[in-house]
Design a protein around this motif. Structure first.
Motif, mmCIF file in Angstrom:
data_model
loop_
_atom_site.group_PDB
_atom_site.id
_atom_site.type_symbol
_atom_site.label_atom_id
_atom_site.label_comp_id
_atom_site.label_asym_id
_atom_site.label_seq_id
_atom_site.Cartn_x
_atom_site.Cartn_y
_atom_site.Cartn_z
ATOM 1 N N GLY A 74 12.978 -21.469 29.981
ATOM 2 C CA GLY A 74 13.323 -20.584 31.079
ATOM 3 C C GLY A 74 14.540 -19.752 30.749
ATOM 4 N N ILE A 75 15.232 -19.347 31.808
ATOM 5 C CA ILE A 75 16.415 -18.503 31.713
ATOM 6 C C ILE A 75 17.560 -19.251 32.394
ATOM 7 N N TRP A 76 18.725 -19.229 31.780
ATOM 8 C CA TRP A 76 19.895 -19.916 32.325
ATOM 9 C C TRP A 76 21.068 -18.947 32.319
ATOM 10 N N ARG A 77 21.839 -18.951 33.404
ATOM 11 C CA ARG A 77 23.022 -18.105 33.534
ATOM 12 C C ARG A 77 24.227 -18.976 33.845
ATOM 13 N N ALA A 78 25.407 -18.555 33.388
ATOM 14 C CA ALA A 78 26.621 -19.324 33.686
ATOM 15 C C ALA A 78 27.831 -18.405 33.753
ATOM 16 N N GLU A 79 28.806 -18.847 34.520
ATOM 17 C CA GLU A 79 30.087 -18.157 34.662
ATOM 18 C C GLU A 79 31.101 -18.765 33.701
ATOM 19 N N ILE A 80 32.263 -18.145 33.600
ATOM 20 C CA ILE A 80 33.309 -18.558 32.669
ATOM 21 C C ILE A 80 33.787 -19.976 32.981
ATOM 22 N N THR A 96 21.060 -13.389 25.828
ATOM 23 C CA THR A 96 20.691 -12.036 26.251
ATOM 24 C C THR A 96 21.875 -11.263 26.844
ATOM 25 N N LYS A 97 22.897 -11.980 27.311
ATOM 26 C CA LYS A 97 24.083 -11.335 27.894
ATOM 27 C C LYS A 97 25.292 -12.228 27.668
ATOM 28 N N GLY A 98 26.467 -11.615 27.540
ATOM 29 C CA GLY A 98 27.711 -12.357 27.506
ATOM 30 C C GLY A 98 28.062 -12.950 26.159
ATOM 31 N N ARG A 99 28.991 -13.910 26.218
ATOM 32 C CA ARG A 99 29.538 -14.519 25.004
ATOM 33 C C ARG A 99 29.924 -15.957 25.305
ATOM 34 N N GLU A 111 30.631 -19.026 17.712
ATOM 35 C CA GLU A 111 30.731 -18.121 18.852
ATOM 36 C C GLU A 111 29.510 -17.216 18.790
ATOM 37 N N VAL A 112 28.800 -17.110 19.908
ATOM 38 C CA VAL A 112 27.579 -16.320 19.953
ATOM 39 C C VAL A 112 27.658 -15.310 21.094
ATOM 40 N N LEU A 131 32.719 -17.682 27.510
ATOM 41 C CA LEU A 131 33.865 -16.777 27.392
ATOM 42 C C LEU A 131 33.700 -15.527 28.246
ATOM 43 N N GLU A 132 32.446 -15.108 28.429
ATOM 44 C CA GLU A 132 32.085 -13.997 29.312
ATOM 45 C C GLU A 132 30.831 -14.430 30.056
ATOM 46 N N PRO A 133 30.680 -14.053 31.325
ATOM 47 C CA PRO A 133 29.468 -14.450 32.040
ATOM 48 C C PRO A 133 28.242 -14.207 31.155
ATOM 49 N N MET A 134 27.371 -15.217 31.068
ATOM 50 C CA MET A 134 26.289 -15.152 30.085
ATOM 51 C C MET A 134 24.926 -15.498 30.645
ATOM 52 N N GLU A 135 23.919 -15.138 29.858
ATOM 53 C CA GLU A 135 22.537 -15.491 30.171
ATOM 54 C C GLU A 135 21.860 -15.847 28.852
ATOM 55 N N LYS A 136 21.035 -16.878 28.885
ATOM 56 C CA LYS A 136 20.264 -17.249 27.697
ATOM 57 C C LYS A 136 18.832 -17.560 28.103
#
Length: 143
Positions: A74-80, A96-99, A111-112, A131-136
């Protein structure tokens, strides 16, 4: 051109899975999964694992268990924030987004960022730091 009459769609909602399955030619050997928009579930780390920040996480799981009961994606998102992790499963990740930074206890650190892909083997223990709001996008295979 594809004949639309060979496609059938089934939408599942509730539990942990929120997806539409499209089977081609009435076979279970080929499936297309489309995540339902804005159907996110809390996937934040347990409070006792948090090291810093408020790493709120959300998941939109499109495959829950699969036929074997061992496949999740699936897709997972997270904040700092940062938290301790311990993997009993294997995981493939595509950012797909962030770091983010992943550090193994007593070992390697990577670091990705958006566009990077990596795997985490079962037995990995360390720290996951957003490190930055991200999505994978992820694929998890349980032992």
């Amino acid at each position: 051109m594809r004949d639309a009459s060979i496609w059938r769609g089934i939408t599942f909602k509730g539990g942990r899975a929120n997806y539409t399955v499209l089977n081609i030619a009435m076979t279970s050997k080929l499936k297309l999964f489309r995540a339902l928009p804005n159907v996110w579930e809390d996937a934040s780390p347990a409070p006792e694992k948090i090291i810093k920040g408020a790493p709120i996480g959300f998941a939109n799981e499109v495959v829950n268990g699969g036929e074997s009961g061992k496949l999740y994606c699936g897709i997972w998102r997270a904040e700092i924030g940062a938290w301790r992790v311990s993997y009993s499963e294997w995981e493939y990740c595509y950012i797909t987004k962030g770091r983010t930074k992943i550090s193994e206890n007593g070992g390697a650190e990577i670091e990705v960022c958006a566009g990077d892909a990596f795997t985490i083997d079962a037995g990995f223990e360390g720290v996951w730091e957003v490190l930055e709001p991200m999505e994978k996008h992820y694929v998890i295979l349980l032992p």
